[in-house]
Design a protein around this motif. Structure first.
Motif, PDB file in Angstrom:
ATOM      1  N   TYR A  32      31.076 -53.263 -11.934  1.00  0.00           N
ATOM      2  CA  TYR A  32      30.643 -52.821 -13.250  1.00  0.00           C
ATOM      3  C   TYR A  32      29.910 -51.488 -13.188  1.00  0.00           C
ATOM      4  O   TYR A  32      29.240 -51.178 -12.203  1.00  0.00           O
ATOM      5  N   LYS A  34      26.778 -49.410 -13.988  1.00  0.00           N
ATOM      6  CA  LYS A  34      25.377 -49.789 -14.083  1.00  0.00           C
ATOM      7  C   LYS A  34      24.568 -48.623 -14.663  1.00  0.00           C
ATOM      8  O   LYS A  34      24.955 -47.454 -14.503  1.00  0.00           O
ATOM      9  N   ALA A  50      23.154 -43.392 -15.434  1.00  0.00           N
ATOM     10  CA  ALA A  50      24.238 -44.351 -15.238  1.00  0.00           C
ATOM     11  C   ALA A  50      25.030 -43.978 -14.003  1.00  0.00           C
ATOM     12  O   ALA A  50      25.034 -42.810 -13.576  1.00  0.00           O
ATOM     13  N   ALA A  97      21.003 -52.209 -16.897  1.00  0.00           N
ATOM     14  CA  ALA A  97      22.093 -52.666 -17.745  1.00  0.00           C
ATOM     15  C   ALA A  97      23.418 -52.540 -17.010  1.00  0.00           C
ATOM     16  O   ALA A  97      23.536 -51.751 -16.062  1.00  0.00           O
ATOM     17  N   LYS A  99      27.982 -52.883 -17.599  1.00  0.00           N
ATOM     18  CA  LYS A  99      29.130 -53.111 -18.470  1.00  0.00           C
ATOM     19  C   LYS A  99      30.414 -52.988 -17.675  1.00  0.00           C
ATOM     20  O   LYS A  99      30.480 -52.278 -16.664  1.00  0.00           O
ATOM     21  N   TYR A 108      26.552 -51.278 -23.429  1.00  0.00           N
ATOM     22  CA  TYR A 108      26.258 -52.111 -22.269  1.00  0.00           C
ATOM     23  C   TYR A 108      26.063 -53.546 -22.736  1.00  0.00           C
ATOM     24  O   TYR A 108      25.384 -53.804 -23.728  1.00  0.00           O
ATOM     25  N   TRP A 111      21.872 -57.122 -19.681  1.00  0.00           N
ATOM     26  CA  TRP A 111      20.575 -56.468 -19.586  1.00  0.00           C
ATOM     27  C   TRP A 111      19.591 -57.297 -18.772  1.00  0.00           C
ATOM     28  O   TRP A 111      19.720 -58.519 -18.683  1.00  0.00           O
TER      29      TRP A 111
END
Length: 121
Positions: A32, A34, A50, A97, A99, A108, A111
């Protein structure tokens, strides 16, 4: 709901450094994107940095460029935020976070609970 878990917050003097860490509970999260966000008292939550799943792409808010570095360790399922030259305006609750999508500043889905960073002048 999957929870990410942050650590490493604390109180530091201006000009100091802190390293935040975030662990994801499942191996799936190693694939994912982050990110780190922060929310100061009385302000909306804002994007900080990110990193793509491979670590090959990163993005930073203008306010932290050159001072903060995001990195990740997919073997340990961790993401880090190295914060140098801290300023009082960096004081906030910092959130990890994740996604399942491309790098960016929004959307996102997962959490953490947040970790407090306080920078004294």
């Amino acid at each position: 709901q999957v929870q990410l878990v942050e650590s490493g917050g604390g109180l530091v003097q201006a000009g100091g450094s802190l390293r935040l860490a975030c662990v994801a509970p499942e191996r799936t999260f190693s694939l994912y994107t982050k990110a780190w966000f922060r929310q100061a008292p009385g302000k909306e939550r804002e994007f900080v940095a990110a990193i793509s799943w491979s670590g090959g792409a990163t993005a930073y808010a203008d306010s932290v460029k050159g001072r903060f570095t995001i990195s990740r360790d997919n073997v340990q399922n961790m993401v880090y935020l190295q914060m140098n030259s801290l300023k009082p305006e960096d004081t906030a609750v910092y959130y990890c976070a994740a996604k399942d999508g491309s790098i960016g500043v929004s959307e996102y889905d997962f959490w953490g609970q947040g970790t407090q960073v306080t920078v004294s002048s």
